[in-house]
Design a protein around this motif. Structure first.
Motif, PDB file in Angstrom:
ATOM      1  N   ARG A 114       0.843  -1.203   0.000  1.00  0.00           N
ATOM      2  CA  ARG A 114       0.000   0.000   0.000  1.00  0.00           C
ATOM      3  C   ARG A 114       0.870   1.241   0.000  1.00  0.00           C
ATOM      4  NH1 ARG A 114      -5.148  -1.538  -1.356  1.00  0.00           N
ATOM      5  NH2 ARG A 114      -5.987  -3.086   0.077  1.00  0.00           N
ATOM      6  N   ALA A 115       0.324   2.318  -0.550  1.00  0.00           N
ATOM      7  CA  ALA A 115       1.028   3.607  -0.522  1.00  0.00           C
ATOM      8  C   ALA A 115       0.865   4.217   0.867  1.00  0.00           C
ATOM      9  CB  ALA A 115       0.449   4.535  -1.578  1.00  0.00           C
ATOM     10  N   PRO A 116       1.952   4.744   1.438  1.00  0.00           N
ATOM     11  CA  PRO A 116       1.868   5.301   2.795  1.00  0.00           C
ATOM     12  C   PRO A 116       1.411   6.761   2.844  1.00  0.00           C
ATOM     13  CG  PRO A 116       4.144   5.266   2.070  1.00  0.00           C
ATOM     14  CD  PRO A 116       3.340   4.674   0.948  1.00  0.00           C
ATOM     15  N   HIS A 117       0.974   7.298   1.713  1.00  0.00           N
ATOM     16  CA  HIS A 117       0.534   8.696   1.706  1.00  0.00           C
ATOM     17  C   HIS A 117      -0.488   8.866   0.581  1.00  0.00           C
ATOM     18  CE1 HIS A 117       1.774  13.258   1.533  1.00  0.00           C
ATOM     19  NE2 HIS A 117       0.563  13.068   2.047  1.00  0.00           N
ATOM     20  N   VAL A 118      -1.702   9.205   0.946  1.00  0.00           N
ATOM     21  CA  VAL A 118      -2.763   9.362  -0.056  1.00  0.00           C
ATOM     22  C   VAL A 118      -3.560  10.642   0.195  1.00  0.00           C
ATOM     23  CG1 VAL A 118      -3.061   6.865  -0.402  1.00  0.00           C
ATOM     24  CG2 VAL A 118      -4.489   8.039   1.285  1.00  0.00           C
ATOM     25  N   ARG A 119      -4.200  11.112  -0.875  1.00  0.00           N
ATOM     26  CA  ARG A 119      -5.194  12.169  -0.732  1.00  0.00           C
ATOM     27  C   ARG A 119      -6.570  11.534  -0.895  1.00  0.00           C
ATOM     28  NH1 ARG A 119      -3.414  16.161  -4.002  1.00  0.00           N
ATOM     29  NH2 ARG A 119      -4.264  15.127  -5.805  1.00  0.00           N
ATOM     30  N   VAL A 120      -7.482  11.914  -0.021  1.00  0.00           N
ATOM     31  CA  VAL A 120      -8.843  11.387  -0.065  1.00  0.00           C
ATOM     32  C   VAL A 120      -9.773  12.552  -0.379  1.00  0.00           C
ATOM     33  CG1 VAL A 120     -10.664  10.244   1.268  1.00  0.00           C
ATOM     34  CG2 VAL A 120      -8.266   9.644   1.668  1.00  0.00           C
ATOM     35  N   GLU A 121     -10.620  12.359  -1.375  1.00  0.00           N
ATOM     36  CA  GLU A 121     -11.618  13.381  -1.718  1.00  0.00           C
ATOM     37  C   GLU A 121     -12.984  12.719  -1.791  1.00  0.00           C
ATOM     38  OE1 GLU A 121      -9.720  16.237  -4.942  1.00  0.00           O
ATOM     39  OE2 GLU A 121      -8.875  14.229  -4.979  1.00  0.00           O
ATOM     40  N   GLY A 122     -14.000  13.461  -1.453  1.00  0.00           N
ATOM     41  CA  GLY A 122     -15.350  12.915  -1.530  1.00  0.00           C
ATOM     42  C   GLY A 122     -16.302  13.851  -0.819  1.00  0.00           C
ATOM     43  N   TRP A 123     -17.412  13.283  -0.339  1.00  0.00           N
ATOM     44  CA  TRP A 123     -18.398  14.066   0.408  1.00  0.00           C
ATOM     45  C   TRP A 123     -18.526  13.514   1.818  1.00  0.00           C
ATOM     46  CZ3 TRP A 123     -23.019  13.341  -3.517  1.00  0.00           C
ATOM     47  CH2 TRP A 123     -22.703  13.987  -4.722  1.00  0.00           C
ATOM     48  N   THR A 124     -18.912  14.374   2.725  1.00  0.00           N
ATOM     49  CA  THR A 124     -19.311  13.940   4.061  1.00  0.00           C
ATOM     50  C   THR A 124     -20.744  13.425   3.969  1.00  0.00           C
ATOM     51  OG1 THR A 124     -20.268  16.073   4.614  1.00  0.00           O
ATOM     52  CG2 THR A 124     -17.909  15.789   5.077  1.00  0.00           C
ATOM     53  N   ARG A 125     -21.285  12.912   5.074  1.00  0.00           N
ATOM     54  CA  ARG A 125     -22.671  12.415   5.033  1.00  0.00           C
ATOM     55  C   ARG A 125     -23.673  13.535   4.817  1.00  0.00           C
ATOM     56  NH1 ARG A 125     -24.437   9.392  10.356  1.00  0.00           N
ATOM     57  NH2 ARG A 125     -26.366   9.288   9.198  1.00  0.00           N
ATOM     58  N   ARG A 183       5.294  -0.807  13.717  1.00  0.00           N
ATOM     59  CA  ARG A 183       5.834   0.268  14.564  1.00  0.00           C
ATOM     60  C   ARG A 183       6.735   1.178  13.745  1.00  0.00           C
ATOM     61  NH1 ARG A 183       7.138  -3.414  18.936  1.00  0.00           N
ATOM     62  NH2 ARG A 183       5.279  -3.480  20.225  1.00  0.00           N
ATOM     63  N   ALA A 184       7.558   0.568  12.899  1.00  0.00           N
ATOM     64  CA  ALA A 184       8.487   1.345  12.058  1.00  0.00           C
ATOM     65  C   ALA A 184       7.699   2.244  11.098  1.00  0.00           C
ATOM     66  CB  ALA A 184       9.420   0.429  11.301  1.00  0.00           C
ATOM     67  N   ILE A 185       6.607   1.730  10.562  1.00  0.00           N
ATOM     68  CA  ILE A 185       5.780   2.512   9.620  1.00  0.00           C
ATOM     69  C   ILE A 185       5.158   3.705  10.364  1.00  0.00           C
ATOM     70  CG2 ILE A 185       3.720   2.483   8.146  1.00  0.00           C
ATOM     71  CD1 ILE A 185       4.415  -0.634   7.823  1.00  0.00           C
ATOM     72  N   VAL A 186       4.643   3.431  11.569  1.00  0.00           N
ATOM     73  CA  VAL A 186       4.020   4.504  12.352  1.00  0.00           C
ATOM     74  C   VAL A 186       5.070   5.564  12.697  1.00  0.00           C
ATOM     75  CG1 VAL A 186       2.857   5.050  14.529  1.00  0.00           C
ATOM     76  CG2 VAL A 186       2.158   3.046  13.219  1.00  0.00           C
ATOM     77  N   THR A 187       6.276   5.117  13.060  1.00  0.00           N
ATOM     78  CA  THR A 187       7.347   6.065  13.388  1.00  0.00           C
ATOM     79  C   THR A 187       7.715   6.910  12.168  1.00  0.00           C
ATOM     80  OG1 THR A 187       8.188   4.482  14.975  1.00  0.00           O
ATOM     81  CG2 THR A 187       9.689   6.262  14.329  1.00  0.00           C
TER      82      THR A 187
END
Ligand code: NI
Length: 191
Positions: A114-125, A183-187
């Motif tokens: 998986r990519a560790p950095h994404v942009r999310v676009e859409g609508w809220t409820r 843990r390494a990914i979170v760090t």
């Protein structure tokens, strides 16, 4: 509110591309109460996220929430996020390996890039535009949920089938190593 039944791998609904909603349809009491059901179903199943297709509604809605999740104790907490017509854009060529599971794929986990950095676009409820970035393991969760709306399951993305494991064998043979990696990914990326 009601807990919905969850479709499991093999059911064609999970392989269908879910359709976009209009703002009118989103505002309807039926859709609003469906969203409440989706959240309740995710909570009941201890999911980190769930997509509408997983409860037999092929519409582009997914929800994510991570709150001391017992299925994925290494995942950083993330507030309840309801996304309508979401689009995920990968913002890096980098990949990390997530050891994923899915409410629709009972008792199986496997390594997925998986990519560790994404942009999310859409609508809220409420039908308002929303746009934000997500990093680290949580970015993987968003990619997993939006995949559902495109008829994709994590098993489609498992490149090394020898990583497939039952939940019990994940605990026995793979957990310790993966928790170190997590843990390494979170760090490195934060949450
Ligand atoms: Ni899933």
């Amino acid at each position: 509110m009601a807990i919905r039944k969850i479709a499991t791998i093999g059911h064609p609904i999970l392989r269908q591309r879910a359709r976009e909603l209009s703002r009118e349809e989103l505002a309807s009491p039926t859709t609003q109460s469906f969203i409440d059901d989706l959240v309740e179903t995710m909570h009941d199943a201890n999911g980190a996220g769930i997509a509408a297709s997983q409860v037999y509604e092929p519409i582009r809605i997914c929800v994510i929430e991570i709150k001391d999740n017992p299925r994925y104790p290494y995942k950083p907490n993330y507030p309840l996020t309801i996304l309508v017509n979401p689009v995920v854009t990968l913002l890096t060529e980098e990949r990390f390996e997530n050891y994923e599971g899915c409410l629709s794929v009972p008792n199986l986990r496997g390594r997925v890039k998986r990519a560790p950095h994404v942009r999310v676009e859409g609508w809220t409820r409420d039908g308002n535009d929303t746009r934000f970035e997500v990093k680290g393991i949580t970015a993987g969760t968003f990619q997993h949920e939006v995949d559902h709306l495109d008829g994709k399951l994590f098993v489609d993305r498992v490149e090394d089938p020898t990583s497939l494991a039952t939940w019990a064998d994940f605990e026995r043979f793979h957990r310790d190593r993966f928790v170190e990696e997590a843990r390494a990914i979170v760090t490195k990326y934060g949450a």
